[in-house]
Design an enzyme around this catalytic site. Structure first.
Site, PDB file in Angstrom:
ATOM      1  N   CYS A  18     -34.563  73.954 -23.956  1.00 60.54           N
ATOM      2  CA  CYS A  18     -33.132  73.746 -23.706  1.00 60.54           C
ATOM      3  C   CYS A  18     -32.809  72.289 -24.042  1.00 60.54           C
ATOM      4  O   CYS A  18     -33.699  71.482 -24.324  1.00 60.54           O
ATOM      5  CB  CYS A  18     -32.798  74.050 -22.253  1.00 60.54           C
ATOM      6  SG  CYS A  18     -33.662  72.954 -21.086  1.00 60.54           S
ATOM      7  N   HIS A  47     -42.439  71.047 -17.277  1.00 63.37           N
ATOM      8  CA  HIS A  47     -43.579  71.848 -16.830  1.00 63.37           C
ATOM      9  C   HIS A  47     -44.159  72.672 -17.980  1.00 63.37           C
ATOM     10  O   HIS A  47     -43.919  73.870 -18.102  1.00 63.37           O
ATOM     11  CB  HIS A  47     -43.162  72.749 -15.666  1.00 63.37           C
ATOM     12  CG  HIS A  47     -43.042  71.998 -14.377  1.00 63.37           C
ATOM     13  ND1 HIS A  47     -42.289  72.442 -13.305  1.00 63.37           N
ATOM     14  CD2 HIS A  47     -43.587  70.826 -13.972  1.00 63.37           C
ATOM     15  CE1 HIS A  47     -42.378  71.576 -12.311  1.00 63.37           C
ATOM     16  NE2 HIS A  47     -43.157  70.586 -12.704  1.00 63.37           N
ATOM     17  N   HIS A  80     -36.856  66.800 -13.929  1.00 62.93           N
ATOM     18  CA  HIS A  80     -36.502  67.510 -12.690  1.00 62.93           C
ATOM     19  C   HIS A  80     -35.693  66.648 -11.726  1.00 62.93           C
ATOM     20  O   HIS A  80     -35.097  67.164 -10.782  1.00 62.93           O
ATOM     21  CB  HIS A  80     -37.777  67.974 -11.979  1.00 62.93           C
ATOM     22  CG  HIS A  80     -38.749  68.646 -12.901  1.00 62.93           C
ATOM     23  ND1 HIS A  80     -39.804  67.975 -13.478  1.00 62.93           N
ATOM     24  CD2 HIS A  80     -38.795  69.905 -13.370  1.00 62.93           C
ATOM     25  CE1 HIS A  80     -40.469  68.809 -14.270  1.00 62.93           C
ATOM     26  NE2 HIS A  80     -39.882  69.986 -14.225  1.00 62.93           N
ATOM     27  N   CYS A 102     -32.486  65.761 -16.192  1.00 64.19           N
ATOM     28  CA  CYS A 102     -31.549  66.594 -16.946  1.00 64.19           C
ATOM     29  C   CYS A 102     -30.126  66.322 -16.450  1.00 64.19           C
ATOM     30  O   CYS A 102     -29.882  66.315 -15.236  1.00 64.19           O
ATOM     31  CB  CYS A 102     -31.893  68.070 -16.754  1.00 64.19           C
ATOM     32  SG  CYS A 102     -30.662  69.175 -17.488  1.00 64.19           S
ATOM     33  N   GLU A 132     -37.545  69.514  -8.458  1.00 68.30           N
ATOM     34  CA  GLU A 132     -36.083  69.444  -8.483  1.00 68.30           C
ATOM     35  C   GLU A 132     -35.508  69.525  -7.070  1.00 68.30           C
ATOM     36  O   GLU A 132     -34.554  68.823  -6.735  1.00 68.30           O
ATOM     37  CB  GLU A 132     -35.507  70.569  -9.353  1.00 68.30           C
ATOM     38  CG  GLU A 132     -33.996  70.427  -9.530  1.00 68.30           C
ATOM     39  CD  GLU A 132     -33.373  71.561 -10.334  1.00 68.30           C
ATOM     40  OE1 GLU A 132     -32.208  71.906 -10.059  1.00 68.30           O
ATOM     41  OE2 GLU A 132     -34.056  72.103 -11.223  1.00 68.30           O
ATOM     42  N   THR A 171     -31.218  74.413 -10.383  1.00 65.10           N
ATOM     43  CA  THR A 171     -30.644  74.848 -11.666  1.00 65.10           C
ATOM     44  C   THR A 171     -31.449  75.950 -12.344  1.00 65.10           C
ATOM     45  O   THR A 171     -30.962  76.565 -13.295  1.00 65.10           O
ATOM     46  CB  THR A 171     -30.547  73.667 -12.651  1.00 65.10           C
ATOM     47  OG1 THR A 171     -31.863  73.168 -12.922  1.00 65.10           O
ATOM     48  CG2 THR A 171     -29.676  72.554 -12.095  1.00 65.10           C
ATOM     49  N   CYS A 201     -28.197  76.357 -14.567  1.00 67.31           N
ATOM     50  CA  CYS A 201     -27.860  75.797 -15.872  1.00 67.31           C
ATOM     51  C   CYS A 201     -27.630  76.896 -16.903  1.00 67.31           C
ATOM     52  O   CYS A 201     -28.121  78.018 -16.775  1.00 67.31           O
ATOM     53  CB  CYS A 201     -28.931  74.804 -16.322  1.00 67.31           C
ATOM     54  SG  CYS A 201     -30.304  75.517 -17.223  1.00 67.31           S
TER      55      CYS A 201
END
Length: 317
Positions: A18, A47, A80, A102, A132, A171, A201
């Site tokens: 992404c 990851h 994260h 992000c 995260e 997300t 997301c």
């Protein structure tokens, strides 16, 4: 050479990297170009072992805590996100810090901060222990963000004021599971404020939608991703929930259980948001060596989002 059995391999689109992952990897590579090796990275930048090993080979050193970084070398914070205490510690140690969080995670952080300023207590839908989750809950003082992982957790919540509540989400969760938990929160706390836009997301949503679209036409689903990748594990769960009898997470082609796929004639293939396309090609090649392969693209969205890298990387040394 004996005839190979026929197999249709449905390829999910979108799949793989992404915009947030692309940006995070680019940040580490640009930091290495700007300051030379080594550059330290707090936690795996994304990851995926393949990605991490490739960056290690270029001179990145991955650590879990800021205390493991020398003060005279740059440090990159992973995609994260990190608790507020981490950049504060880096500033106190006069370190060069580059934030690869992000932007969509940062949006959730900013949302939490706005609610906190208004005196609203936050409920966070996420997975305990995930970086995260730790980063987002660490944006506010202890007790200001309450974690729920399941619908059952909602019933056990003790809140400060039911009239001053809002919820946010990790997300990378399953869209369907999160919707159930959000509905439970709204049922128990009718005045709770929901996010203005979905916190999950676009990439997570799109990859799950592609799996749902291919599920009726496949007998098995393979998801390329790491065991500690939340969005990859959710894709396996989405495949199972959509009726796919065999859904399996693999890190690369060597992990495929060929015996489990005996007799299968239609397989779906996707990749989590931190899995590079080279691993998808590797898996396709492994199938091509064993089957008379027909590729079928299942495209449900086109992604053209790109995020800018931090200003510090665009400025001269």
């Amino acid at each position: 050479m004996p005839d190979l059995p026929p197999l249709t391999l449905s390829l999910a689109a979108p799949r793989g990297f992404c915009a947030g992952v692309d940006r995070a990897i680019k940040i580490v590579e640009m930091a290495l170009q700007k300051w030379g090796a080594p550059v330290y990275v707090r936690h795996e930048i994304v990851h995926n072992r393949f990605v991490v090993d490739a960056l290690k080979a270029k001179g990145a050193i991955f650590v879990e805590e800021l205390a493991d970084c020398p003060t005279d070398r740059p440090v990159v914070f992973s995609a994260h996100g990190v608790p507020k205490s981490v950049p504060a510690e880096a500033a106190a140690r006069n370190m060069i810090a580059v934030d690869a969080t992000c932007p969509l995670v940062t949006k959730v952080h900013n949302e939490a901060a706005r609610h906190h300023e208004a005196g609203t207590q936050m409920i966070y839908i996420g997975h305990a222990g995930h970086p995260e989750t730790i980063g987002t809950m660490g944006q506010l003082p202890p007790g200001e963000v309450l974690l729920v992982e399941t619908v059952e957790d909602v019933a056990k919540l003790t809140v400060r004021d039911p009239a001053k509540l809002a919820f946010i989400t990790q997300t990378t969760l399953s869209v369907d599971d999160t919707a159930e938990i959000a509905a439970a929160l709204k049922s128990r706390f009718p005045l709770i404020q929901a996010p203005a836009h979905d916190d999950i997301c676009y990439a997570t949503t799109n990859r799950q939608a592609a799996v749902k679209a291919m599920a009726p036409k496949i007998d098995a689903l393979l998801v390329i991703g790491a065991p500690n990748s939340s969005n990859s594990r959710r894709l396996v769960e989405v495949g199972t929930a959509a009726g796919c009898p065999y859904s399996m997470l693999i890190q690369r082609a060597a992990d495929i259980d060929w015996r489990a796929l005996e007799g299968v004639r239609a397989i779906g293939l996707t990749a989590g948001a931190s899995a590079p396309e080279i691993l998808v090609t590797e898996v396709i090649d492994a199938f091509r060596a064993r089957y008379d392969l027909t590729l079928d693209l299942v495209e449900t969205a086109v992604e053209d989002i790109e995020f800018k890298v931090p200003r510090i990387l665009r400025e001269p040394v």
